[in-house]
Design a protein around this motif. Sequence first.
Motif, PDB file in Angstrom:
ATOM      1  N   LEU A  44       0.844  -1.194   0.000  1.00 10.19           N
ATOM      2  CA  LEU A  44       0.000   0.000   0.000  1.00 10.19           C
ATOM      3  C   LEU A  44       0.881   1.246   0.000  1.00 10.19           C
ATOM      4  O   LEU A  44       2.081   1.175   0.293  1.00 10.19           O
ATOM      5  CB  LEU A  44      -0.880   0.004   1.246  1.00 10.19           C
ATOM      6  N   PRO A  45       0.297   2.409  -0.304  1.00  7.51           N
ATOM      7  CA  PRO A  45       1.078   3.653  -0.192  1.00  7.51           C
ATOM      8  C   PRO A  45       1.577   3.868   1.237  1.00  7.51           C
ATOM      9  O   PRO A  45       0.989   3.391   2.206  1.00  7.51           O
ATOM     10  CB  PRO A  45       0.062   4.738  -0.571  1.00  7.51           C
ATOM     11  N   ARG A  46       2.666   4.600   1.361  1.00  7.84           N
ATOM     12  CA  ARG A  46       3.310   4.774   2.664  1.00  7.84           C
ATOM     13  C   ARG A  46       2.456   5.527   3.679  1.00  7.84           C
ATOM     14  O   ARG A  46       2.667   5.394   4.873  1.00  7.84           O
ATOM     15  CB  ARG A  46       4.640   5.499   2.497  1.00  7.84           C
ATOM     16  N   GLU A  47       1.489   6.309   3.218  1.00 12.12           N
ATOM     17  CA  GLU A  47       0.633   7.041   4.147  1.00 12.12           C
ATOM     18  C   GLU A  47      -0.136   6.080   5.052  1.00 12.12           C
ATOM     19  O   GLU A  47      -0.421   6.380   6.212  1.00 12.12           O
ATOM     20  CB  GLU A  47      -0.365   7.918   3.394  1.00 12.12           C
ATOM     21  N   TYR A  48      -0.476   4.924   4.515  1.00 15.16           N
ATOM     22  CA  TYR A  48      -1.214   3.931   5.284  1.00 15.16           C
ATOM     23  C   TYR A  48      -0.362   3.273   6.367  1.00 15.16           C
ATOM     24  O   TYR A  48      -0.896   2.662   7.286  1.00 15.16           O
ATOM     25  CB  TYR A  48      -1.778   2.849   4.365  1.00 15.16           C
ATOM     26  N   ALA A  49       0.951   3.389   6.280  1.00  9.85           N
ATOM     27  CA  ALA A  49       1.832   2.807   7.295  1.00  9.85           C
ATOM     28  C   ALA A  49       1.624   3.480   8.648  1.00  9.85           C
ATOM     29  O   ALA A  49       1.867   2.868   9.684  1.00  9.85           O
ATOM     30  CB  ALA A  49       3.292   2.942   6.866  1.00  9.85           C
ATOM     31  N   ILE A  50       1.178   4.719   8.639  1.00 10.53           N
ATOM     32  CA  ILE A  50       0.868   5.425   9.873  1.00 10.53           C
ATOM     33  C   ILE A  50      -0.627   5.353  10.163  1.00 10.53           C
ATOM     34  O   ILE A  50      -1.042   5.167  11.306  1.00 10.53           O
ATOM     35  CB  ILE A  50       1.327   6.900   9.781  1.00 10.53           C
ATOM     36  N   VAL A  54      -2.741   3.774  13.660  1.00 10.53           N
ATOM     37  CA  VAL A  54      -3.439   4.792  14.451  1.00 10.53           C
ATOM     38  C   VAL A  54      -4.917   4.452  14.562  1.00 10.53           C
ATOM     39  O   VAL A  54      -5.507   4.503  15.646  1.00 10.53           O
ATOM     40  CB  VAL A  54      -3.224   6.201  13.846  1.00 10.53           C
ATOM     41  N   VAL A  55      -5.535   4.073  13.446  1.00 14.20           N
ATOM     42  CA  VAL A  55      -6.955   3.709  13.467  1.00 14.20           C
ATOM     43  C   VAL A  55      -7.174   2.463  14.327  1.00 14.20           C
ATOM     44  O   VAL A  55      -8.131   2.393  15.118  1.00 14.20           O
ATOM     45  CB  VAL A  55      -7.479   3.502  12.031  1.00 14.20           C
ATOM     46  N   ALA A  56      -6.292   1.489  14.206  1.00 14.57           N
ATOM     47  CA  ALA A  56      -6.411   0.278  15.023  1.00 14.57           C
ATOM     48  C   ALA A  56      -6.236   0.604  16.511  1.00 14.57           C
ATOM     49  O   ALA A  56      -6.961   0.062  17.361  1.00 14.57           O
ATOM     50  CB  ALA A  56      -5.380  -0.758  14.586  1.00 14.57           C
ATOM     51  N   GLY A  57      -5.323   1.481  16.838  1.00 13.59           N
ATOM     52  CA  GLY A  57      -5.120   1.873  18.232  1.00 13.59           C
ATOM     53  C   GLY A  57      -6.309   2.620  18.804  1.00 13.59           C
ATOM     54  O   GLY A  57      -6.715   2.386  19.948  1.00 13.59           O
ATOM     55  N   VAL A  58      -6.883   3.529  18.021  1.00 16.11           N
ATOM     56  CA  VAL A  58      -8.057   4.267  18.485  1.00 16.11           C
ATOM     57  C   VAL A  58      -9.239   3.318  18.671  1.00 16.11           C
ATOM     58  O   VAL A  58      -9.976   3.415  19.657  1.00 16.11           O
ATOM     59  CB  VAL A  58      -8.395   5.412  17.508  1.00 16.11           C
TER      60      VAL A  58
END
Length: 79
Positions: A44-50, A54-58
Motif C-alpha cells: 500500500l502507499p506509505r501514508e497507510y503505514a501510519i 493509528v486507526v487500530a489503536g483508536v
Amino acid sequence: MELADRAVGFLLSVISLSIFTYYTFWVIILPFVDGDHFIHKYFLPREYAILIPVVAGVALLCFLCAFIGLVMLKSKKKA
C-alpha cells in the motif's frame, strides 16, 4: 481440545509473524528501493503505514473504554 488449542495458537503465531514481516519490510526496507521497482505494487502507499496503526489503536482504545465502562455499570447495579 489440546490439539485445537495448539492449532489456533500456531495459526495466530503465523498470522502475527506474517503481518510483522510485511509491515517491517514495508516501513523499513521499501523506502530504500527505487520507486519504479516491481515490488512496490505489492504494498500500500506509505501514508497507510501510519494511518492503519493509528486507526487500530483508536478502535482498541474505544473498545477498552466501552468494556471498562460496561463492567463498572454492571458492578454498580449489583451493589
